[in-house]
Design a protein around this motif. Structure first.
Motif, mmCIF file in Angstrom:
data_model
loop_
_atom_site.group_PDB
_atom_site.id
_atom_site.type_symbol
_atom_site.label_atom_id
_atom_site.label_comp_id
_atom_site.label_asym_id
_atom_site.label_seq_id
_atom_site.Cartn_x
_atom_site.Cartn_y
_atom_site.Cartn_z
ATOM 1 N N VAL A 20 22.627 35.934 20.030
ATOM 2 C CA VAL A 20 23.366 36.461 18.876
ATOM 3 C C VAL A 20 24.079 35.317 18.158
ATOM 4 O O VAL A 20 24.068 35.229 16.926
ATOM 5 C CB VAL A 20 24.389 37.533 19.324
ATOM 6 N N ALA A 21 24.682 34.428 18.946
ATOM 7 C CA ALA A 21 25.404 33.306 18.352
ATOM 8 C C ALA A 21 24.445 32.402 17.577
ATOM 9 O O ALA A 21 24.761 31.929 16.473
ATOM 10 C CB ALA A 21 26.130 32.517 19.432
ATOM 11 N N ASP A 22 23.260 32.163 18.139
ATOM 12 C CA ASP A 22 22.276 31.331 17.439
ATOM 13 C C ASP A 22 21.862 31.980 16.126
ATOM 14 O O ASP A 22 21.727 31.307 15.101
ATOM 15 C CB ASP A 22 21.041 31.103 18.329
ATOM 16 N N GLU A 23 21.651 33.292 16.180
ATOM 17 C CA GLU A 23 21.275 34.014 14.965
ATOM 18 C C GLU A 23 22.425 33.972 13.941
ATOM 19 O O GLU A 23 22.201 33.735 12.746
ATOM 20 C CB GLU A 23 20.929 35.478 15.326
ATOM 21 N N ALA A 24 23.634 34.140 14.442
ATOM 22 C CA ALA A 24 24.806 34.157 13.549
ATOM 23 C C ALA A 24 25.001 32.806 12.864
ATOM 24 O O ALA A 24 25.437 32.733 11.714
ATOM 25 C CB ALA A 24 26.058 34.555 14.331
ATOM 26 N N ALA A 25 24.665 31.726 13.581
ATOM 27 C CA ALA A 25 24.852 30.377 13.029
ATOM 28 C C ALA A 25 23.953 30.141 11.823
ATOM 29 O O ALA A 25 24.194 29.233 11.021
ATOM 30 C CB ALA A 25 24.582 29.332 14.114
ATOM 31 N N LYS A 26 22.924 30.956 11.687
ATOM 32 C CA LYS A 26 21.998 30.790 10.557
ATOM 33 C C LYS A 26 22.442 31.536 9.304
ATOM 34 O O LYS A 26 21.834 31.404 8.247
ATOM 35 C CB LYS A 26 20.609 31.299 10.963
ATOM 36 N N ILE A 27 23.493 32.358 9.427
ATOM 37 C CA ILE A 27 23.966 33.090 8.245
ATOM 38 C C ILE A 27 24.483 32.068 7.229
ATOM 39 O O ILE A 27 25.216 31.142 7.577
ATOM 40 C CB ILE A 27 25.092 34.087 8.623
ATOM 41 N N ALA A 28 24.076 32.259 5.978
ATOM 42 C CA ALA A 28 24.441 31.299 4.933
ATOM 43 C C ALA A 28 25.954 31.171 4.816
ATOM 44 O O ALA A 28 26.671 32.172 4.772
ATOM 45 C CB ALA A 28 23.845 31.748 3.601
ATOM 46 N N GLY A 29 26.412 29.913 4.790
ATOM 47 C CA GLY A 29 27.833 29.657 4.544
ATOM 48 C C GLY A 29 28.705 29.606 5.779
ATOM 49 O O GLY A 29 29.925 29.423 5.669
ATOM 50 N N VAL A 30 28.093 29.750 6.951
ATOM 51 C CA VAL A 30 28.897 29.799 8.169
ATOM 52 C C VAL A 30 29.141 28.403 8.741
ATOM 53 O O VAL A 30 28.222 27.586 8.793
ATOM 54 C CB VAL A 30 28.195 30.687 9.221
ATOM 55 N N GLY A 31 30.386 28.131 9.130
ATOM 56 C CA GLY A 31 30.701 26.863 9.786
ATOM 57 C C GLY A 31 30.529 27.004 11.284
ATOM 58 O O GLY A 31 29.417 27.067 11.798
ATOM 59 N N LYS A 32 31.650 27.144 11.970
ATOM 60 C CA LYS A 32 31.592 27.237 13.427
ATOM 61 C C LYS A 32 31.338 28.673 13.905
ATOM 62 O O LYS A 32 31.823 29.618 13.299
ATOM 63 C CB LYS A 32 32.933 26.749 13.981
ATOM 64 N N VAL A 33 30.579 28.811 14.994
ATOM 65 C CA VAL A 33 30.436 30.106 15.649
ATOM 66 C C VAL A 33 31.079 30.008 17.028
ATOM 67 O O VAL A 33 30.624 29.228 17.867
ATOM 68 C CB VAL A 33 28.953 30.518 15.811
ATOM 69 N N HIS A 34 32.145 30.748 17.245
ATOM 70 C CA HIS A 34 32.779 30.768 18.562
ATOM 71 C C HIS A 34 32.046 31.787 19.423
ATOM 72 O O HIS A 34 31.939 32.950 19.050
ATOM 73 C CB HIS A 34 34.253 31.156 18.444
ATOM 74 N N LEU A 35 31.561 31.335 20.546
ATOM 75 C CA LEU A 35 30.821 32.227 21.436
ATOM 76 C C LEU A 35 31.629 32.465 22.714
ATOM 77 O O LEU A 35 31.870 31.538 23.488
ATOM 78 C CB LEU A 35 29.456 31.594 21.780
ATOM 79 N N ALA A 36 32.056 33.716 22.881
ATOM 80 C CA ALA A 36 32.770 34.087 24.111
ATOM 81 C C ALA A 36 31.831 34.969 24.923
ATOM 82 O O ALA A 36 31.677 36.149 24.641
ATOM 83 C CB ALA A 36 34.063 34.820 23.775
#
Ligand SMILES: Cc1cc2nc3c(=O)[nH]c(=O)nc-3n(C[C@H](O)[C@H](O)[C@H](O)COP(=O)(O)OP(=O)(O)OC[C@H]3O[C@@H](n4cnc5c(N)ncnc54)[C@H](O)[C@@H]3O)c2cc1C
Ligand SMILES: Nc1ncnc2c1ncn2[C@@H]1O[C@H](COP(=O)(O)O)[C@@H](O)[C@H]1O
Lengths: 248, 309
Positions: B43-59
Motif C-alpha cells: 500500500v505504501a509503495d502504491e501510495a508513493a506513486k500518487i502525484a504530488g506526494v513527498g514522504k509516505v510514513h509506513l506504520a
C-alpha cells in the motif's frame, strides 16, 4: 452500572432550515426544536440496557440554553432517571462539549456513555470520539447493535463497506447510527412523571471549561440552488434523454 | 505548511477516497501520507506513486491491522509534532479516527470541508447542506476531514514519494477487532460510480428491490444506492444509504426511483451532475431538483426502461 446520555437540542428534522439574510447563521427564531434524532436513539438504547438488568441508572445531560430543559424533560419522559443541564447561551463547539462531558464522566463514573453519531445542525460527527480520546477510553462509533457482556461491550458498527464488530473494555463510549433501534414515544403519564424527576443545572465554569470557540464563522450562505428540469411524457422519451447523456 | 494525509486502504491497496484528500492537502502545502496497517508495505509503495506526494510514513504493525481508532490516533498525534495539518477522507474510517486526533492535540476539527479559502479558512456544509459555512480556525494545528465529492482526485500515478517506516505506541489495549461483514459486489463502489441507480421505500421488499433496481443498474454499469427508508426496511444493507447521514455521492447521473426526496436524502446526492427521477407522485419533492423527471408507476416504467436501453 450507570449510563450517561448526552442529548442536544436542535432544529426539528422536518423543518427546512433558512439562512439568515445577513449571512450570520441559520434562522432559529420561531422554529420547532427537538431532541437530535440520533440522541433519541441513544436514550432508547440506554433504557433497553437498563431494562435488560444491565444498568441501574440512566442520566441525560445537555449543554445549551435554558430551553434545553425541554429536551432533557423529553429524555426523562422516555425513562431516564435524572438530568443535568449545563446552561449557557453561547454556542459550544464539540471540543468544548467533550471537555464538559469529560468532567461529568469523572464525577459520575458511568460504565457507558452513549451519544448520537452526529448532530443534525452542525453535522460535525466529532463529540463522542473526542470524549473518548480525552478520557483515554475506547469508542464504538456508528453503532448498529450494542451488547453489554460483563465488563466489555460488543459493538457492531455501520461502516462504508458493511458492518464491523469491535469489543471494547468498559468504561466505553458508543455513538448511535440509525438502525440501532426505534426510539419509543413518551406516554402521557410518563410525561407527567418526568416533571418531578431531578434536573440539576450547572454552568461550563462549574467544570472549569473554557467554551470560547476555536472556529470563527465568517459567513453562512445558501448553497447553490438546483433548478427543476423537464418532465418527460413516457419511457421512450426518457430512453432518448438517457442515451443523449452518453451513459447507455 | 506540512500536511499529513491518512491513506484509506485495506492492507492491500489504496482506496480512491485518499486521492481527493491528497488534492485538498496539496492546496495547503507539502503532502506527506500515513499508511497505518499490517502487512501493508505494498500500500505504501502504491501510495508513493500518487502525484504530488513527498514522504509516505509506513506504520506496519499488527496493532494497526484494523485501524482501530484507539491505536491509530496516538500514532497520528505523535507524527503531528512535525506536521501542521492532518487530513482524512470523510469516510467512516476518517470520521472515526480524526476527531480522536483533534482532541488529543486540543484542536477543533473542521469536518467535511468542501472548499479551501485560505491557510486556515474553509467552507463546509451544515444543516444537511442547507447552508454553507465559511469558518476560520484559530488553532495552531489543523485537523480536517475532506468531502470526497468536492475535490478532484489526484492522479494515482506519476509521483515519486519516499517510504519511511515509523512506529507508534502500538496497541492501547482497550479495544479489539472481532469481525466484519463486508459484502463483495461486482458493481462500482457508490462513492466513485459514474452512474448510480437508487431505490426508495416504494420498492416494497428486498426481492422487489433486486428484481427492479439491479437489472437497470447492471445495464448502465451503475452503482446501487438507496434511501434510508429502504435500508431501514431491510431491502438493502446499510452501506447503500445515500444522504446526510449516509454516503455523499456526486455521479455524472443519479437515478432516483420511488424516492420522495426528503432533505436528508437530497443532502447526499444533489451535487450529482444530472438527476433523473421516477416517481408516481408528480408533487414529490425530488422533482424540484431533478433535471429529468418521469411521473409513472415504477413497476411499469422501470422494466420497460431496462428493456429499451
Ligand atoms: C436523523 C435522520 C437522518 C436521516 N438520514 C437520511 C439519509 O442519510 N438518507 C436518506 O435517504 N434519508 C435519511 N433520513 C430519512 C428521510 O427523512 C426520509 O424519511 C427518507 O429519505 C424517505 O425515504 P423514501 O423517499 O424512500 O420514502 P418515502 O418518503 O416514503 O417516499 C417513497 C416515494 O415513492 C413513491 N412511490 C410509491 N410507490 C411508487 C410506485 N409504484 N412508483 C413510483 N413511485 C412510487 C412515493 O410517491 C414517494 O414519493 C434521515 C432521517 C433522519 C430523522
Ligand atoms: N450541546 C450538546 N449537549 C449535549 N450533547 C451534545 C451536544 N453537542 C453534541 N452532543 C452529543 O454529541 C453527539 C454528536 O454531535 P456532533 O459531534 O456535534 O455532531 C450528539 O448526537 C450528542 O449526543
Amino acid at each position: 452500572m450507570k449510563i450517561l446520555v448526552p442529548v442536544k437540542r436542535v432544529i426539528d428534522y422536518n423543518v427546512k432550515p433558512r439562512v439568515k439574510a445577513d449571512g450570520t447563521g441559520v434562522d432559529l427564531a420561531n422554529v420547532k426544536m427537538s431532541m437530535n434524532p440520533f440522541d433519541e436513539i441513544a436514550v432508547e438504547e440506554a433504557l433497553r440496557i437498563k431494562e435488560a438488568g444491565k444498568a441501574e441508572e440512566v442520566v441525560a445531560v445537555s449543554v445549551g440554553p435554558a430551553k434545553a430543559q425541554e429536551t432533557l424533560r423529553t429524555a426523562l419522559a422516555m425513562g431516564a432517571d435524572r438530568a443535568i443541564l449545563v446552561q449557557t447561551d453561547d454556542e459550544v463547539e464539540p471540543l468544548a462539549v467533550a471537555k464538559i462531558l469529560k468532567a461529568i464522566v469523572e464525577a459520575e463514573t458511568p460504565g457507558l456513555v452513549i451519544l448520537g453519531k452526529q448532530a443534525i445542525d452542525d453535522d460535525s460527527n466529532q463529540t463522542g470520539q473526542m470524549l473518548a480520546a480525552l478520557l483515554g477510553r475506547p469508542q464504538g462509533t456508528f453503532a448498529n447493535t450494542v451488547e453489554v457482556d460483563g465488563d466489555s461491550v460488543i459493538v457492531k458498527r455501520e461502516i462504508d463497506g458493511g458492518l464491523e464488530t469491535v469489543k471494547l473494555t468498559m468504561p466505553a463510549i458508543v455513538t448511535t447510527d440509525l438502525r440501532l433501534n426505534e426510539p419509543r414515544y413518551a406516554s402521557l403519564p410518563n410525561i407527567m412523571k418526568a416533571k418531578s424527576k431531578p434536573l440539576d443545572t450547572k454552568t461550563p465554569a462549574d467544570y472549569g471549561v473554557d467554551t470560547a470557540p476555536r472556529l470563527k464563522t465568517l459567513k453562512v450562505a445558501e448553497p447553490p440552488v438546483r433548478q427543476a428540469g423537464v418532465k418527460v411524457a413516457d419511457v421512450d422519451e426518457l430512453v432518448a434523454k438517457i442515451k443523449a447523456l452518453g451513459i447507455a | 505548511m506540512k500536511t499529513l494525509v491518512l491513506v484509506e486502504h485495506d492492507n492491500a491497496s489504496v482506496k480512491d477516497a485518499t486521492l481527493s484528500t491528497v488534492t485538498a492537502a496539496a492546496k495547503l502545502g507539502e503532502v506527506h501520507l500515513l499508511v497505518a496497517g499490517s502487512g501493508c508495505a505494498a500500500v505504501a509503495d502504491e501510495a508513493a506513486k500518487i502525484a504530488g506526494v513527498g514522504k509516505v510514513h509506513l506504520a506496519d504493525d499488527a496493532a494497526y491491522e484494523h485501524q482501530l481508532a484507539e491505536n491509530v490516533a496516538p500514532l497520528v498525534a505523535s507524527l503531528m509534532e512535525s506536521h501542521d495539518a492532518f487530513l482524512a477522507p470523510a469516510t467512516t474510517t476518517g470520521k472515526n479516527i480524526a476527531p480522536r486526533v483533534a482532541a488529543q492535540l486540543d484542536v477543533m476539527q473542521i469536518s467535511d470541508i468542501i472548499g479551501i479559502e485560505g491557510d486556515k479558512t474553509f467552507t463546509r456544509p451544515i444543516y444537511a447542506g442547507n447552508a454553507i459555512a465559511t469558518v476560520e480556525s484559530s488553532d495552531t494545528k489543523l485537523v480536517i476531514t475532506v468531502r470526497g465529492t468536492a475535490f478532484d482526485k489526484a492522479a494515482a500515478e506519476g509521483g515519486s514519494g519516499t517510504v519511511e517506516a515509523v512506529s507508534g505506541p502500538g496497541d492501547a489495549g482497550t479495544s479489539s477487532f472481532v469481525g466484519s461483514e463486508i459484502a463483495k459486489s461486482e458493481r462500482p463502489e457508490l462513492t466513485s460510480a459514474k452512474v448510480i441507480v437508487s431505490g426508495g421505500r416504494a420498492l416494497k421488499d428486498a426481492d422487489t428491490f433486486k428484481e427492479y433496481i439491479f437489472p437497470l443498474a447492471d445495464k448502465l454499469g451503475a452503482g446501487v444506492g438507496a434511501s434510508r427508508a429502504a435500508v431501514d426496511a431491510g431491502y438493502v444493507p446499510n452501506d447503500f444509504q445515500v444522504g446526510q447521514t449516509g454516503k455523499i455521492v456526486a455521479p455524472e447521473v443519479y437515478i432516483a426511483i420511488g424516492i420522495s426526496g426528503a432533505i436528508q436524502h437530497l443532502a447526499g446526492m444533489k451535487d450529482s451532475k444530472t438527476i433523473i427521477a421516477i416517481n408516481k407522485d408528480e408533487d414529490a419533492p425530488i422533482f424540484q431538483v431533478a433535471d429529468i423527471g418521469l411521473v409513472a408507476d415504477l413497476f411499469k416504467a422501470v422494466p420497460e426502461l431496462t428493456e429499451k436501453l
